[in-house]
Design a protein around this motif. Structure first.
Motif, mmCIF file in Angstrom:
data_model
loop_
_atom_site.group_PDB
_atom_site.id
_atom_site.type_symbol
_atom_site.label_atom_id
_atom_site.label_comp_id
_atom_site.label_asym_id
_atom_site.label_seq_id
_atom_site.Cartn_x
_atom_site.Cartn_y
_atom_site.Cartn_z
ATOM 1 N N ALA A 10 0.843 -1.182 0.000
ATOM 2 C CA ALA A 10 0.000 0.000 0.000
ATOM 3 C C ALA A 10 0.885 1.241 0.000
ATOM 4 O O ALA A 10 1.911 1.279 0.673
ATOM 5 N N ARG A 36 -3.424 1.796 -3.647
ATOM 6 C CA ARG A 36 -4.382 1.991 -2.553
ATOM 7 C C ARG A 36 -5.080 0.699 -2.151
ATOM 8 O O ARG A 36 -5.602 0.590 -1.046
ATOM 9 N N ASP A 37 -5.074 -0.299 -3.052
ATOM 10 C CA ASP A 37 -5.817 -1.517 -2.741
ATOM 11 C C ASP A 37 -5.218 -2.688 -3.517
ATOM 12 O O ASP A 37 -4.804 -2.531 -4.664
ATOM 13 N N GLU A 43 -4.221 5.009 -7.285
ATOM 14 C CA GLU A 43 -4.850 6.323 -7.462
ATOM 15 C C GLU A 43 -3.867 7.310 -8.061
ATOM 16 O O GLU A 43 -2.701 7.345 -7.662
#
Length: 197
Positions: free
Chosen positions: A126, A145-146, A190
């Motif tokens: 992350a 982010r994921d 992102e």
């Protein structure tokens, strides 16, 4: 004097060794082809940055470089090809043409094989930074982010029209000898607002 049974086992051993070496050669060829392709793609990418468009990395190629993906924390530097087809993914990660153009608003999807170009996905953490360079020479950054495991047919990639989002996807599990699994490893990143230096 050798018995018929000894002759049989000797021939069997020779056959097994031949098949084993052939299999090893096949496996090594996949990695050699992927490595050589990235060298040819780097050359084509340099020419793309100089202004040539749709430049094929080798005469019979049916794809061309569309971006350069780097992951500084992991030392990853790969040329992304147009199209996410089996014949393209053998040489590098591919851009899914139905997704947003790399660097534009929306969700851009890149895919790659879990045992070659996208094997690094398992090591992403992350907030790790990904950088895409585009044909005009500009760079845009993304932050992980994921990371999750999804089903190939039941789950979908969350698409957006606003902002920049990058989806990296490969087959899962990473160490599986089986091809064509129903699971995918998905990394969502992102777009950063600050410029890339």
């Amino acid at each position: 004097m050798r018995t018929p049974l000894a002759v049989f086992f000797n021939r069997l051993l020779v056959c097994l060794l031949a098949v084993g070496f052939w299999q090893i050669g096949e496996g090594l060829w996949i990695y050699a082809k992927a490595g050589l392709a990235q060298l040819l793609l780097q050359r084509a990418w340099s020419r793309t940055l100089a202004g040539e468009t749709g430049l094929k990395p080798w005469p019979w190629a049916d794809t061309w470089p569309v971006a350069r993906l780097t992951v500084p924390a992991l030392g990853v530097d790969q040329i992304v090809l147009n199209g996410a087809y089996g014949r393209t993914l053998a040489f590098g990660p591919g851009y899914v043409e139905s997704s947003a153009q790399p660097g534009e608003n929306g969700t851009t999807i890149l895919t790659g094989h879990r045992d070659t170009h996208f094997s690094f996905l398992k090591d992403l953490q992350a907030a790790d930074r990904l950088i895409l360079q585009f044909a005009d020479g500009t760079h845009k950054g993304y932050r992980v982010r994921d990371r999750r495991i999804v089903h190939a047919t039941r789950d979908s990639i969350p698409l957006r029209d606003e902002g920049r989002q990058l989806a990296l996807m490969t087959c899962y599990p990473f160490a599986s000898p089986m091809s064509g699994t129903q699971w995918r490893y998905l990394v969502m990143a992102e777009g950063e607002s600050e410029p890339v230096n």
